[in-house]
Design a protein around this motif. Structure first.
Motif, mmCIF file in Angstrom:
data_model
loop_
_atom_site.group_PDB
_atom_site.id
_atom_site.type_symbol
_atom_site.label_atom_id
_atom_site.label_comp_id
_atom_site.label_asym_id
_atom_site.label_seq_id
_atom_site.Cartn_x
_atom_site.Cartn_y
_atom_site.Cartn_z
ATOM 1 N N ALA A 4 0.791 -1.232 0.000
ATOM 2 C CA ALA A 4 0.000 0.000 0.000
ATOM 3 C C ALA A 4 0.822 1.281 0.000
ATOM 4 O O ALA A 4 0.281 2.346 -0.219
ATOM 5 C CB ALA A 4 -0.956 0.007 1.195
ATOM 6 N N GLY A 5 2.120 1.234 0.256
ATOM 7 C CA GLY A 5 2.874 2.470 0.311
ATOM 8 C C GLY A 5 3.842 2.710 -0.833
ATOM 9 O O GLY A 5 4.315 3.826 -1.022
ATOM 10 N N LEU A 8 3.891 5.738 -3.379
ATOM 11 C CA LEU A 8 3.942 7.106 -2.864
ATOM 12 C C LEU A 8 5.327 7.726 -3.059
ATOM 13 O O LEU A 8 6.338 7.080 -2.779
ATOM 14 C CB LEU A 8 3.607 7.125 -1.372
ATOM 15 C CG LEU A 8 2.166 6.774 -0.998
ATOM 16 C CD1 LEU A 8 2.055 6.547 0.496
ATOM 17 C CD2 LEU A 8 1.217 7.869 -1.455
ATOM 18 N N TYR A 11 7.391 7.404 0.015
ATOM 19 C CA TYR A 11 8.008 6.079 0.169
ATOM 20 C C TYR A 11 9.258 5.988 -0.705
ATOM 21 O O TYR A 11 10.317 5.516 -0.268
ATOM 22 C CB TYR A 11 7.014 4.988 -0.221
ATOM 23 C CG TYR A 11 7.623 3.606 -0.318
ATOM 24 C CD1 TYR A 11 7.610 2.744 0.768
ATOM 25 C CD2 TYR A 11 8.211 3.157 -1.502
ATOM 26 C CE1 TYR A 11 8.164 1.469 0.691
ATOM 27 C CE2 TYR A 11 8.782 1.895 -1.589
ATOM 28 C CZ TYR A 11 8.754 1.057 -0.498
ATOM 29 O OH TYR A 11 9.320 -0.190 -0.581
ATOM 30 N N GLN A 36 2.416 6.168 6.253
ATOM 31 C CA GLN A 36 2.257 7.017 5.071
ATOM 32 C C GLN A 36 0.876 6.916 4.410
ATOM 33 O O GLN A 36 0.245 7.955 4.154
ATOM 34 C CB GLN A 36 3.372 6.725 4.063
ATOM 35 C CG GLN A 36 4.714 7.312 4.475
ATOM 36 C CD GLN A 36 5.814 6.981 3.487
ATOM 37 O OE1 GLN A 36 5.664 6.117 2.620
ATOM 38 N NE2 GLN A 36 6.950 7.658 3.618
ATOM 39 N N PRO A 37 0.361 5.717 4.115
ATOM 40 C CA PRO A 37 -0.970 5.673 3.486
ATOM 41 C C PRO A 37 -2.078 6.235 4.370
ATOM 42 O O PRO A 37 -3.059 6.777 3.865
ATOM 43 C CB PRO A 37 -1.178 4.179 3.213
ATOM 44 C CG PRO A 37 0.196 3.602 3.169
ATOM 45 C CD PRO A 37 0.982 4.381 4.179
ATOM 46 N N ILE A 41 -3.228 9.204 2.103
ATOM 47 C CA ILE A 41 -4.375 8.733 1.325
ATOM 48 C C ILE A 41 -5.637 8.666 2.170
ATOM 49 O O ILE A 41 -6.749 8.783 1.668
ATOM 50 C CB ILE A 41 -4.082 7.347 0.701
ATOM 51 C CG1 ILE A 41 -2.831 7.422 -0.185
ATOM 52 C CG2 ILE A 41 -5.263 6.834 -0.118
ATOM 53 C CD1 ILE A 41 -2.976 8.327 -1.389
ATOM 54 N N VAL A 43 -6.606 5.991 4.200
ATOM 55 C CA VAL A 43 -7.226 4.667 4.282
ATOM 56 C C VAL A 43 -7.705 4.403 5.706
ATOM 57 O O VAL A 43 -7.318 5.087 6.650
ATOM 58 C CB VAL A 43 -6.237 3.568 3.822
ATOM 59 C CG1 VAL A 43 -5.946 3.707 2.336
ATOM 60 C CG2 VAL A 43 -4.937 3.629 4.623
ATOM 61 N N VAL A 294 -0.639 8.537 -7.697
ATOM 62 C CA VAL A 294 -1.196 8.695 -6.353
ATOM 63 C C VAL A 294 -2.640 9.194 -6.417
ATOM 64 O O VAL A 294 -3.506 8.726 -5.661
ATOM 65 C CB VAL A 294 -0.323 9.661 -5.523
ATOM 66 C CG1 VAL A 294 -0.961 9.910 -4.159
ATOM 67 C CG2 VAL A 294 1.077 9.099 -5.364
ATOM 68 N N VAL A 297 -5.074 6.388 -6.838
ATOM 69 C CA VAL A 297 -5.329 5.640 -5.603
ATOM 70 C C VAL A 297 -6.267 6.439 -4.709
ATOM 71 O O VAL A 297 -7.211 5.893 -4.120
ATOM 72 C CB VAL A 297 -4.017 5.338 -4.854
ATOM 73 C CG1 VAL A 297 -4.306 4.521 -3.592
ATOM 74 C CG2 VAL A 297 -3.038 4.601 -5.754
ATOM 75 N N ARG A 298 -6.037 7.735 -4.635
ATOM 76 C CA ARG A 298 -6.893 8.592 -3.805
ATOM 77 C C ARG A 298 -8.329 8.598 -4.331
ATOM 78 O O ARG A 298 -9.288 8.594 -3.540
ATOM 79 C CB ARG A 298 -6.316 10.005 -3.763
ATOM 80 C CG ARG A 298 -7.026 10.908 -2.765
ATOM 81 C CD ARG A 298 -6.372 12.262 -2.662
ATOM 82 N NE ARG A 298 -5.127 12.206 -1.879
ATOM 83 C CZ ARG A 298 -3.922 12.398 -2.390
ATOM 84 N NH1 ARG A 298 -3.775 12.653 -3.682
ATOM 85 N NH2 ARG A 298 -2.848 12.335 -1.620
#
Length: 310
Positions: A4-5, A8, A11, A36-37, A41, A43, A294, A297-298
């Motif tokens: 998941a990271g 980014l 990352y 980070q996520p 983001i 989550v 990114v 994903v967002r």
């Protein structure tokens, strides 16, 4: 999902300064990358930043990441003779950096933290240099010895994570798709059952790239949830999974290459198809690929969080 990271920029900036070995084994980096996520983001849960191949370290096998072709185990364990050289080590000592990383996270985050490990068959696949089926066919009895050893170490590892504070567990038996149904029952299901049974009081999710093909076998293990790949519609899969087991998934990760409008549309289709299901975790059918934008994903996450039936 577990990767998941890595898409980014934050990352990737850490990756430029550190080897993967350092990133997996320094508690402060585990803390930073896991968060980070959550921070970027938004989550709903954190997935512990760790490697699927920590268990080989507890067997005296080194794991390196040369950059191409995936992780490499040294020495490889390919035969019964090699197995004689394997001596399990205490998990709490060998993998103490994981426990320290969990402690740092639990002091800081309010969201649930998901711990994980690789499924025993998947770990064995890497330990053998992906020559696992050669061993299964030529000497299944000694192969079972190694699988049991991996299972015992995995249970100890997951227990350490639970004791350190993770809220749920996920088992990634990613390479079980190499197996026929009969082989899956003998060389994967048997060992996954031991892991599920060892954690009756901790929510536990099972994942494989073959879950859609082995639905009855996974259901028989009675985990808290099963995470499905994208090869079949999830609302159809749900008809074969009892309501006592949650289902997770299952959009194709490559959908996130599409324009945001397409991502939003396809995500809403999935959500609408599962509307009213009390045990549905919206997710991808595998991990986020490293070159996914990114913003895409967002879009996926924001669409889920904002979704309401009209």
């Amino acid at each position: 999902m577990r990767q998941a990271g890595r898409y980014l920029p934050e990352y990737q900036a850490i990756r430029k300064k550190h080897t993967l070995e350092e990133m997996f084994r320094i508690p402060e980096l585990i803390f930073e990358i896991t968060k980070q996520p959550l921070d970027i983001i938004g989550v709903d849960a954190a997935i512990l930043f760790a490697d699927i191949l920590h268990i080989p370290l507890t067997l005296g096998v080194d794991v390196s990441f040369p950059g191409k072709g995936g992780p490499v185990c040294t020495p490889l364990i390919e035969t019964a003779d090699d197995l004689l050289q394997v001596h399990p080590r205490p998990v709490e000592e060998t993998l103490s950096f994981v426990k320290e990383g969990i402690h740092l996270l639990k002091q800081d985050i309010s969201q649930p933290l998901i711990g994980f490990c690789g499924g025993p068959f998947t770990v064995m696949t890497y330990l053998t240099g992906k020559k696992v089926k050669k061993w299964l066919y030529s000497d299944p009895e000694s192969a079972a010895e190694l699988l049991q050893m991996i299972t015992d170490q995995s249970i100890a590892y997951l227990q350490m994570q639970v004791d350190a504070g993770v809220d749920a567990l996920q088992i990634f038996d990613s390479w079980a798709n190499l197996l026929s149904r009969a082989e899956f029952c003998r060389f994967a299901q048997l060992y996954l059952k031991q892991i599920v049974d060892a954690f009756p009081n901790t929510p536990l999710i099972l994942f494989s790239r073959a879950t859609s093909h082995f639905i009855p076998e996974f259901v028989s293990l009675k985990p808290s949830a099963i995470s499905f790949d994208w090869t079949y519609p999830l609302h159809e899969i749900r008809q074969r999974v009892p309501s006592t087991i949650a289902v997770q998934g299952n959009l194709d990760p490559e959908l996130l290459y599409a324009p945001p409008a397409v991502i939003e549309r396809e995500t809403k289709k999935l959500l609408t198809s599962m509307a009213g299901d009390p045990g549905f975790i919206a997710n991808l059918g595998h991990g986020v690929l490293p070159d996914i934008p990114v913003d895409h994903v967002r879009t996926f996450v924001d669409t889920i969080k904002a979704f309401k039936l009209s």
